[in-house]
Design an enzyme around this catalytic site. Structure first.
Site, PDB file in Angstrom:
ATOM      1  N   LYS A 130       0.830  -1.215   0.000  1.00 48.58           N
ATOM      2  CA  LYS A 130       0.000   0.000   0.000  1.00 48.58           C
ATOM      3  C   LYS A 130       0.859   1.257   0.000  1.00 48.58           C
ATOM      4  CE  LYS A 130      -2.174  -0.849   3.907  1.00 48.58           C
ATOM      5  NZ  LYS A 130      -1.774  -2.193   4.335  1.00 48.58           N
TER       6      LYS A 130
ATOM      7  N   ARG B  94     -10.119   1.104   8.667  1.00 46.59           N
ATOM      8  CA  ARG B  94      -9.776  -0.288   8.945  1.00 46.59           C
ATOM      9  C   ARG B  94     -10.925  -1.044   9.598  1.00 46.59           C
ATOM     10  NH1 ARG B  94      -3.849   0.720   9.222  1.00 46.59           N
ATOM     11  NH2 ARG B  94      -2.739  -1.252   9.316  1.00 46.59           N
TER      12      ARG B  94
ATOM     13  N   ARG C   3      11.247  -6.820   4.833  1.00 50.37           N
ATOM     14  CA  ARG C   3      11.198  -5.422   5.266  1.00 50.37           C
ATOM     15  C   ARG C   3      11.885  -5.273   6.629  1.00 50.37           C
ATOM     16  NH1 ARG C   3       5.536  -2.332   5.112  1.00 50.37           N
ATOM     17  NH2 ARG C   3       5.102  -3.310   7.100  1.00 50.37           N
TER      18      ARG C   3
HETATM   19  P1  AMP Z   1       0.134   0.785   9.138  1.00 50.53           P
HETATM   20  O1  AMP Z   1       1.324   1.663   9.047  1.00 50.53           O
HETATM   21  O2  AMP Z   1      -1.032   1.299   8.327  1.00 50.53           O
HETATM   22  O3  AMP Z   1       0.425  -0.657   8.860  1.00 50.53           O
HETATM   23  O4  AMP Z   1      -0.378   0.854  10.662  1.00 50.53           O
HETATM   24  C1  AMP Z   1       0.444   0.417  11.729  1.00 50.53           C
HETATM   25  C2  AMP Z   1      -0.395   0.243  12.984  1.00 50.53           C
HETATM   26  O5  AMP Z   1      -0.997   1.497  13.349  1.00 50.53           O
HETATM   27  C3  AMP Z   1      -1.575  -0.717  12.867  1.00 50.53           C
HETATM   28  O6  AMP Z   1      -1.196  -2.065  13.062  1.00 50.53           O
HETATM   29  C4  AMP Z   1      -2.491  -0.198  13.983  1.00 50.53           C
HETATM   30  O7  AMP Z   1      -2.014  -0.585  15.260  1.00 50.53           O
HETATM   31  C5  AMP Z   1      -2.290   1.313  13.881  1.00 50.53           C
HETATM   32  N1  AMP Z   1      -3.262   1.904  12.924  1.00 50.53           N
HETATM   33  C6  AMP Z   1      -2.968   2.537  11.747  1.00 50.53           C
HETATM   34  N2  AMP Z   1      -4.078   2.942  11.124  1.00 50.53           N
HETATM   35  C7  AMP Z   1      -5.121   2.535  11.908  1.00 50.53           C
HETATM   36  C8  AMP Z   1      -6.536   2.617  11.800  1.00 50.53           C
HETATM   37  N3  AMP Z   1      -7.122   3.177  10.730  1.00 50.53           N
HETATM   38  N4  AMP Z   1      -7.282   2.079  12.799  1.00 50.53           N
HETATM   39  C9  AMP Z   1      -6.719   1.526  13.877  1.00 50.53           C
HETATM   40  N5  AMP Z   1      -5.399   1.382  14.038  1.00 50.53           N
HETATM   41  C10 AMP Z   1      -4.594   1.888  13.062  1.00 50.53           C
END
Ligand code: AMP
Length: 189
Positions: free
Chosen positions: A13, A88, A127
């Site tokens: 993404k 999410r 990664r």
């Molecule tokens: P990402 O960088 O999008 O993979 O997000 C890393 C972590 O941030 C996730 O595993 C969640 O713990 C938290 N997080 C990011 N976006 C969200 C969201 N929209 N809702 C809830 N937790 C989030």
């Protein structure tokens, strides 16, 4: 161009969002990046999110909805944006519908990158090696939890956006360039 990019952790993404930024001149709005910056700055929100993120669980809906609502009011988001990592949950998707409705704007598409779970585990391992383990949530055990959380809480959004007529599905298993091409194709159709 107002887009959401969706897919399980490690689906690419962030990489594809980068391509969209360049192609359409729109900012990437990543709730994960904003939360990581809050942890770094040790703000109250960062302190609340830190342990949750390290486990691979979801930060409360109110917190991330607040982030998005504020960020969408920034000048650079007025011409469009690509949301990466949000929504999410169905509650977040409903909140986003409201946030957009209040501002009189609509989505141009919800891109879903389809990849299989085994491939994701390999990508996350790579990664973690490349970044020297800079992200506390880049390890196999946490990834398994993040995949389970994705399947349970985030995958239902595919049906939600399909019903809205906004869903654009792309094969995320191809090379970065091919995935970028497929995205451009579905967006310009
Ligand atoms: P990402 O960088 O999008 O993979 O997000 C890393 C972590 O941030 C996730 O595993 C969640 O713990 C938290 N997080 C990011 N976006 C969200 C969201 N929209 N809702 C809830 N937790 C989030």
């Amino acid at each position: 161009m107002r887009l959401i990019i969706m897919g399980p952790p490690g689906a690419g993404k962030g990489t594809q969002a980068q391509m969209l930024i360049e192609r359409y001149g729109i900012p990437q709005l990543s709730t994960g990046d904003i939360l990581r910056a809050a942890i770094e700055a040790q703000t109250p929100m960062g302190l609340e999110a830190k342990a949750i993120m390290a486990r691979g669980d979801l930060v409360p809906d109110e917190v991330v909805c607040g982030i998005v609502s504020e960020r969408l009011d920034d000048e650079d988001a007025s011409k469009g944006f690509v949301l990466d990592g949000f929504p999410r949950t169905i509650a977040q998707a409903e909140a986003l519908d409201e946030i957009m409705q209040e501002r009189g704007i609509t989505l141009d598409g919800v891109l879903v990158l389809n990849v299989d779970a085994d491939a994701l585990i390999e990508r996350i391992k790579a990664r973690a090696e490349e970044t020297g383990g800079a992200r506390a949530d880049d390890n196999v055990e946490v990834l398994r939890n993040r995949l389970a959380v994705y399947a349970e809480q985030t995958e239902p959004l595919i049906a939600y956006y399909k019903k809205q007529g906004n869903l654009k599905s792309v094969d995320g298993m191809a090379s970065i360039e091919e995935v970028t091409r497929s995205i451009a194709e579905v967006l310009e159709k």
